[in-house]
Write a protein that holds these residues in place. Structure first.
Motif, PDB file in Angstrom:
ATOM      1  N   TYR A 190     -10.551   3.774  -9.089  1.00  0.00           N
ATOM      2  CA  TYR A 190     -10.681   4.565 -10.325  1.00  0.00           C
ATOM      3  C   TYR A 190     -11.105   6.006 -10.064  1.00  0.00           C
ATOM      4  O   TYR A 190     -11.306   6.762 -11.015  1.00  0.00           O
ATOM      5  CB  TYR A 190     -11.657   3.888 -11.301  1.00  0.00           C
ATOM      6  CG  TYR A 190     -11.118   2.570 -11.803  1.00  0.00           C
ATOM      7  CD1 TYR A 190     -10.189   2.519 -12.835  1.00  0.00           C
ATOM      8  CD2 TYR A 190     -11.498   1.375 -11.211  1.00  0.00           C
ATOM      9  CE1 TYR A 190      -9.663   1.322 -13.265  1.00  0.00           C
ATOM     10  CE2 TYR A 190     -10.977   0.163 -11.633  1.00  0.00           C
ATOM     11  CZ  TYR A 190     -10.058   0.151 -12.662  1.00  0.00           C
ATOM     12  OH  TYR A 190      -9.531  -1.037 -13.081  1.00  0.00           O
ATOM     13  N   SER A 217      -2.445   2.760  -8.817  1.00  0.00           N
ATOM     14  CA  SER A 217      -2.309   1.999 -10.060  1.00  0.00           C
ATOM     15  C   SER A 217      -3.114   2.528 -11.239  1.00  0.00           C
ATOM     16  O   SER A 217      -2.748   2.286 -12.382  1.00  0.00           O
ATOM     17  CB  SER A 217      -2.723   0.544  -9.839  1.00  0.00           C
ATOM     18  OG  SER A 217      -1.836  -0.069  -8.942  1.00  0.00           O
ATOM     19  N   ARG A 226       3.168  -0.461  -6.919  1.00  0.00           N
ATOM     20  CA  ARG A 226       2.411  -1.342  -6.015  1.00  0.00           C
ATOM     21  C   ARG A 226       2.091  -0.622  -4.700  1.00  0.00           C
ATOM     22  O   ARG A 226       2.311  -1.150  -3.612  1.00  0.00           O
ATOM     23  CB  ARG A 226       3.171  -2.667  -5.725  1.00  0.00           C
ATOM     24  CG  ARG A 226       3.668  -3.426  -6.919  1.00  0.00           C
ATOM     25  CD  ARG A 226       2.592  -3.768  -7.942  1.00  0.00           C
ATOM     26  NE  ARG A 226       1.463  -4.494  -7.383  1.00  0.00           N
ATOM     27  CZ  ARG A 226       0.192  -4.090  -7.560  1.00  0.00           C
ATOM     28  NH1 ARG A 226      -0.117  -3.003  -8.263  1.00  0.00           N
ATOM     29  NH2 ARG A 226      -0.781  -4.785  -7.017  1.00  0.00           N
TER      30      ARG A 226
HETATM   31  C1  LIG Z   1     -11.420  -2.202  -9.108  1.00  0.00           C
HETATM   32  C2  LIG Z   1     -10.016  -2.634  -8.867  1.00  0.00           C
HETATM   33  N1  LIG Z   1      -9.572  -2.734  -7.600  1.00  0.00           N
HETATM   34  C3  LIG Z   1      -8.331  -3.120  -7.329  1.00  0.00           C
HETATM   35  C4  LIG Z   1      -7.439  -3.431  -8.333  1.00  0.00           C
HETATM   36  C5  LIG Z   1      -6.042  -3.852  -7.959  1.00  0.00           C
HETATM   37  O1  LIG Z   1      -5.152  -2.858  -8.276  1.00  0.00           O
HETATM   38  P1  LIG Z   1      -3.746  -2.655  -7.551  1.00  0.00           P
HETATM   39  O2  LIG Z   1      -3.506  -3.801  -6.661  1.00  0.00           O
HETATM   40  O3  LIG Z   1      -2.771  -2.523  -8.654  1.00  0.00           O
HETATM   41  O4  LIG Z   1      -3.904  -1.364  -6.789  1.00  0.00           O
HETATM   42  C6  LIG Z   1      -7.846  -3.351  -9.668  1.00  0.00           C
HETATM   43  C7  LIG Z   1      -6.931  -3.714 -10.756  1.00  0.00           C
HETATM   44  O5  LIG Z   1      -7.270  -3.775 -11.907  1.00  0.00           O
HETATM   45  C8  LIG Z   1      -9.169  -2.941  -9.931  1.00  0.00           C
HETATM   46  O6  LIG Z   1      -9.622  -2.855 -11.176  1.00  0.00           O
END
Ligand SMILES: Cc1ncc(COP(=O)(O)O)c(C=O)c1O
Length: 377
Positions: A190, A217, A226
């Motif tokens: 984030y 993401s 992805r």
């Molecule tokens: C804190 C956190 N880490 C990892 C992810 C995984 O995200 P992604 O695999 O889409 O990068 C999320 C998904 O909501 C998340 O909230």
């Protein structure tokens, strides 16, 4: 190996594409492909890409853009993965042996909570405290981390609270990891999705046994690509690449190229500015809605992420409330139960247009019905 179900992902994967309103998402409205490519020449160029295997650890171009975001990092210190979730899997698969202790910031996305246990490790929770503004207590950290700690895993900015560690906590985490020689695993997916204030400072660069997990993401609004990554010491990254040979081999060819565009000079800042403006607009709307419910909800304003973690005063279990919203109003939220915190719900606020206000209207219907059934809270 015994499966520890990843409750929130099961819940989202099962329902998010069949409900009318999905308030379970934690990122902002995804960017359309056309907006990323922009002009006809780029579209045409893109259509000529072969649907080939891509470079297994990510193209040098992409790894170099990613490395540029971390002080002193080189492309050899970057492994590109399929989402930051795969980065987390590879890191914990490599690090956690049966019996190892992992001090884990909670609440959390909960992937690491499940994986540590599946690899035979023991989770030692480091709880964020609402009375501390969703910060952890440094004294508690000191009691948890010791000689037996294999890794200290944090999520900063945090999911689900949207909190960002203060500088004193950041120091405390780095000192605790260094003193105990534990690996520091920092999920920073984030970072860059701050609603206001400065960009969250990465935990990268101060301690050699650090692995940073991140991806496109959330802050970059590109979950469908992805694309994730892990940044760490070159020999560990080499090892994680060897684990990657057993999972998905390569990032997809097209995603790697699109990620290069998203992270190119200028575009990156534009995308992050778009994210911030969506968050500012929608949080304003959500805050007004929360305020309109008097003492039913309390919350600490999230700093980052398209999420708001609300404590509620209704006499209903959070999973029951989420089920009712799902079954009766076709609206998906995340119950606090899925973070081990009944009495809370997580609302996603990253959608465009009137989606959020319409969805909150559905939540209102259930709240009114509950009040009529059970009397005011
Ligand atoms: C804190 C956190 N880490 C990892 C992810 C995984 O995200 P992604 O695999 O889409 O990068 C999320 C998904 O909501 C998340 O909230």
């Amino acid at each position: 190996m015994k499966l520890v179900p990843f409750e929130m992902e099961r819940w989202q994967s099962t329902w998010e594409h069949s409900v009318e309103f999905n308030l379970s998402e934690s990122g902002v409205e995804p960017l359309p492909l056309r907006e990323l490519l922009r002009d006809d020449a780029s579209v045409e160029h893109f259509l000529n890409h072969p649907l080939a295997y891509s470079q297994g650890n990510g193209t040098p171009e992409l790894r170099s853009s990613i490395a540029g975001m971390y002080r002193g990092a080189t492309p050899e210190q970057v492994l590109v993965t399929n989402g930051s979730s795969e980065a987390c899997l590879l890191a914990l698969w490599h690090l956690v042996e049966p019996g190892d202790e992992v001090v884990l910031m909670l609440p959390n996305y909960m992937e690491s909570w499940g994986l540590v246990q599946m690899f035979g490790g023991k989770v030692r929770p480091l709880w964020l405290r609402e009375d501390l503004g969703w910060q952890f207590d440094p004294d508690e950290l000191a009691t948890l981390v010791g000689r037996r700690t294999k890794a200290l895993a944090v999520c900063n900015p945090n999911n689900p609270t949207g909190a960002v560690m203060g500088e004193d906590r950041r120091r405390a985490v780095l000192d605790a990891a260094r003193d105990s020689k534990a690996w520091l695993l920092a999920d920073e997916v984030y970072a860059g999705a701050e609603r206001e204030g400065a960009r969250t400072e990465s935990l990268w660069g101060d301690y050699e046994r650090t692995l940073i997990l991140n991806g496109l993401s959330k802050a970059y609004a590109l979950p469908g690509l992805r694309i994730g990554w892990v940044v760490g010491p070159p020999d560990t990254i080499e090892t994680l690449w060897a684990y990657h040979d057993y999972t998905s081999l390569t990032p997809t060819y097209l995603s790697d190229r699109l990620a290069q565009i998203a992270l190119s000079a200028g575009r990156r800042e534009e995308i992050l500015a778009r994210t911030r403006s969506i968050l500012q607009r929608n949080y304003g709307m959500l805050r007004e809605w929360i305020g309109g419910h008097g003492s039913m909800f309390t919350h600490i304003p999230p700093i980052a992420g398209a999420i708001c973690f609300l404590r509620y005063s209704l006499r209903i279990n959070s999973s029951d409330l989420a089920w009712r919203l799902l079954k009766e109003k076709s609206t998906l939220i995340v119950p606090g139960d899925q973070f081990g915190m009944d009495g809370y719900i997580r609302i996603g606020m990253g959608h465009a247009g009137t989606y959020l206000s319409e969805a909150l209207g559905r939540v209102d219907e259930t709240l009114r019905e509950l009040a009529a059934e059970k009397g005011a809270p």
